[in-house]
Design an enzyme around this catalytic site. Structure first.
Site, PDB file in Angstrom:
ATOM      1  N   CYS A 121      -4.226   6.532  -2.908  1.00 45.80           N
ATOM      2  CA  CYS A 121      -3.524   6.985  -1.707  1.00 45.80           C
ATOM      3  C   CYS A 121      -4.000   8.371  -1.256  1.00 45.80           C
ATOM      4  O   CYS A 121      -5.114   8.497  -0.767  1.00 45.80           O
ATOM      5  CB  CYS A 121      -2.012   6.938  -1.936  1.00 45.80           C
ATOM      6  SG  CYS A 121      -1.050   7.002  -0.399  1.00 45.80           S
ATOM      7  N   HIS A 222      -0.848   1.477  -4.089  1.00 46.43           N
ATOM      8  CA  HIS A 222      -0.271   2.022  -5.320  1.00 46.43           C
ATOM      9  C   HIS A 222      -0.096   0.926  -6.382  1.00 46.43           C
ATOM     10  O   HIS A 222       0.994   0.354  -6.514  1.00 46.43           O
ATOM     11  CB  HIS A 222       1.089   2.663  -5.028  1.00 46.43           C
ATOM     12  CG  HIS A 222       0.995   3.974  -4.323  1.00 46.43           C
ATOM     13  ND1 HIS A 222       0.836   5.174  -4.988  1.00 46.43           N
ATOM     14  CD2 HIS A 222       1.028   4.264  -3.001  1.00 46.43           C
ATOM     15  CE1 HIS A 222       0.784   6.155  -4.101  1.00 46.43           C
ATOM     16  NE2 HIS A 222       0.886   5.642  -2.898  1.00 46.43           N
ATOM     17  N   GLU A 224       0.289   1.377  -9.399  1.00 47.78           N
ATOM     18  CA  GLU A 224       1.204   1.880 -10.428  1.00 47.78           C
ATOM     19  C   GLU A 224       2.678   1.716 -10.042  1.00 47.78           C
ATOM     20  O   GLU A 224       3.565   1.916 -10.878  1.00 47.78           O
ATOM     21  CB  GLU A 224       0.904   3.350 -10.733  1.00 47.78           C
ATOM     22  CG  GLU A 224       1.455   4.372  -9.749  1.00 47.78           C
ATOM     23  CD  GLU A 224       0.640   4.545  -8.487  1.00 47.78           C
ATOM     24  OE1 GLU A 224       0.825   5.556  -7.794  1.00 47.78           O
ATOM     25  OE2 GLU A 224      -0.200   3.657  -8.173  1.00 47.78           O
TER      26      GLU A 224
END
Length: 256
Positions: A121, A222, A224
């Site tokens: 990002c 993302h 994660e």
């Protein structure tokens, strides 16, 4: 028969870019939560994680001297001064100039050392700016929703990968669903980079290095995030750990 334990590579995380000018507290809280999730996701692939501790050249050198790979975290907006913009969009937020400059130097140092680098990002924005590229300061509404806004910032949408890219080698050719939350994007792609993933509205969602000796993948999404695909985490962070082990093996051969 005794087997040799697999080498545990060291991955350096950039400093979290949180707070700063025009802070959105809910974003700051989200960033710190994603930082913790990032560490867990990398460790799950068999790597050790350390963070850059401080802002000086000595701090960066101390971290990178141990590194087999680098991850640039998500976070606030990059200061437009860093890419020569003469105007500033009123919807910019969480601008942290000191961390911007540390992160740009981190990209430069990682590139010089040919360390494998994964950027997420805001991390992708930093990579692009470090390579002389520019950013779209605020995405106008389009057919693709890129951010939920507020605390629930993440949304799912599709990204089409370029054939013969590192990402298509990992995920397969075609379109995949990703988890993202961003209001900025890559505009002019920086030197030595190529766009390898785009949303249906044309927004760049991934870039990679054109130099095979300096492995770099940067994505707008993302993996994660807790609600992202587990396969996404395993593939992308697994790529980083594999590249880090290969980097360590090359360095060991040079040292002999």
């Amino acid at each position: 028969m005794t087997t040799t334990p697999e080498y545990v590579p060291t991955i350096v995380l950039s400093k979290a870019s949180a707070g700063g000018d025009h802070e959105k507290p809910e974003l700051t809280a989200l960033i710190h939560g994603l930082e913790a999730s990032m560490k867990s996701a990398i460790e799950a692939t068999g790597a050790r994680v350390i963070s850059v501790d401080g802002f000086t050249a000595a701090d960066l050198d101390a971290a990178l001297s141990q590194a087999d790979g680098v991850v640039l975290l998500g976070g606030g907006d990059v200061d437009p001064d860093e890419y020569g913009a003469t105007e500033r969009h009123p919807k910019l937020y969480n601008i942290d100039r000191t961390t911007d400059r540390v992160d740009i130097e981190l990209v430069n140092q990682a590139t010089e050392r040919r360390l494998p680098l994964l950027a997420i990002c805001r991390g992708m924005h930093i990579v692009n700016v470090a390579r002389g590229g520019t950013l779209i300061q605020h995405l106008e509404p389009s057919a693709v929703v890129h951010s939920g806004g507020g605390v629930d910032a993440m949304v799912d949408h599709d990204v089409t990968l370029e054939p013969a890219s590192q990402l298509s080698a990992l995920y397969g050719d075609g379109t995949m669903t990703i988890r993202s939350g961003h209001h900025q994007a890559v505009d002019v792609v920086g030197a030595g980079l190529t766009a390898t993933g785009r949303a249906a509205d044309g927004v760049v969602e991934a870039v990679e290095s054109t130099d095979p000796t300096s492995p770099l993948i940067a994505v707008q999404w993302h993996p994660e995030d807790d609600n992202a695909s587990e396969r996404d985490r395993e593939l992308l962070f697994g790529w980083l750990t594999t590249q880090a082990r290969e980097f360590h093996a090359r360095q060991s051969e040079v040292a002999v």
